[in-house]
Design a protein around this motif. Structure first.
Motif: not given
Length: 308
Positions: A154-157, A160-163
């Motif tokens: 998904s575009p925002g995933h 999330l991983l980087v965070q």
């Protein structure tokens, strides 16, 4: 006027990246460096599969000729490939205390650690994979699996991983082998697993974990991240060495220790490399002082060539 490869490669040196606080910016710079001058993604070869044959037409690239078919039929056919639509990449990142070590510093004294190097690689691979609409997941561990994010494209995933990589705490011992065994049971869909660790763990436990994962039919890439001081042991004067992961402190003459230390380190690395080779796992030792775009592109190009 666009910058040349040499112009922006200076931003990819660990000493420069150490000054860049945002992990997502690091990853974008690294991926730009990887793609510079390349007509195809270095990820190519991992995400393609054979589709069908077709007759050779004058002007076709002979690299795709199926020589076995030619030998049997005396006719020239080309192999055609199609993109896999369900590639699943999972980056497995060691966040134990030993990964906080770093000797590479920028002009302002900011340290670039092994964990920084590992997370920059993970974020870059994830950025490339999601750019190809492949699903990416993340596992962060020390002596246990601390965080697992299921794969998604998904575009925002990616954010999330980087965070998660930016916020991971690093306090405990390394438990690579046990964590790999956990993940072998947890990840049910066949995946490409990229392990980023210094592999400072019991070698027999690592072997068991790698064997378990391969038994589950996952593809595996193992990257050992080491600091240049760990690789060369350049110390000369009597030094107080502070052991990480509850190892205590030791005052010692490094000159007397250098030979035995380097022999032990290289022996451990070669054991892991040998085990990986036997399990058909790609293994690479990464120096955290190396430019990431060059190191990654060389490794991925070698892997793609071996797959072809």
């Amino acid at each position: 006027m666009p910058e040349s490869t040499e112009d922006y490669r200076r931003y990819l040196d660990p000493r420069t990246l150490a000054r860049i606080a945002a992990l997502d910016l690091r990853a974008r710079l690294i991926v730009e460096g990887l793609m510079a001058g390349m007509h195809r993604s270095p990820y190519q070869g991992i995400s393609v599969e054979f589709a069908q044959h077709r007759p050779y037409v004058a002007g076709d690239d002979i690299r795709h000729v199926d020589w076995k078919v030619l030998a049997k039929t005396d006719r020239i056919y080309l192999k055609q490939y199609q993109e896999e639509t369900n590639l699943q990449l999972i980056c497995i990142v060691d966040a134990s205390e030993s990964m906080t070590y770093g000797s590479v510093k920028d002009a302002e004294g900011k340290v670039w650690t092994k964990y920084d190097h590992a997370t920059a690689i993970a974020a870059s691979l994830a950025y490339m994979a999601i750019g190809q609409q492949d699903a990416v997941g993340l596992a962060v561990f020390d002596e246990d699996l601390r965080r697992f994010i299921k794969p998604s494209n998904s575009p925002g995933h990616w954010k999330l991983l980087v965070q998660e990589l930016s916020q991971a705490t690093r306090k405990d011992k390394t438990g690579v082998g046990a964590v790999l065994e956990q993940l072998a049971e947890k990840v049910t869909h066949r995946s490409l697993l990229v392990i980023l660790s210094d592999f400072f763990d019991d070698l027999s436990a690592i072997r068991r974990g790698l064997r378990h994962i391969r038994h589950r039919k996952h593809e595996v890439i193992a990257m050992q991240i080491l600091d240049p001081n760990e690789i060369t042991f350049p110390f000369d004067d009597p030094t107080l060495f502070e052991g990480m992961e509850s190892m205590g402190k030791l005052m010692a003459d490094p000159v007397a220790l250098r030979r035995s230390y380097l022999e032990s380190l290289n022996r451990a690395t070669e054991t892991i490399r040998h085990d990986c080779r036997g399990l058909r796992i790609d293994f690479a030792r990464m120096n955290s002082s190396d430019n990431l775009d060059i190191a990654l592109s060389n490794f991925l190009a070698t892997r793609a060539a071996s797959i072809r």
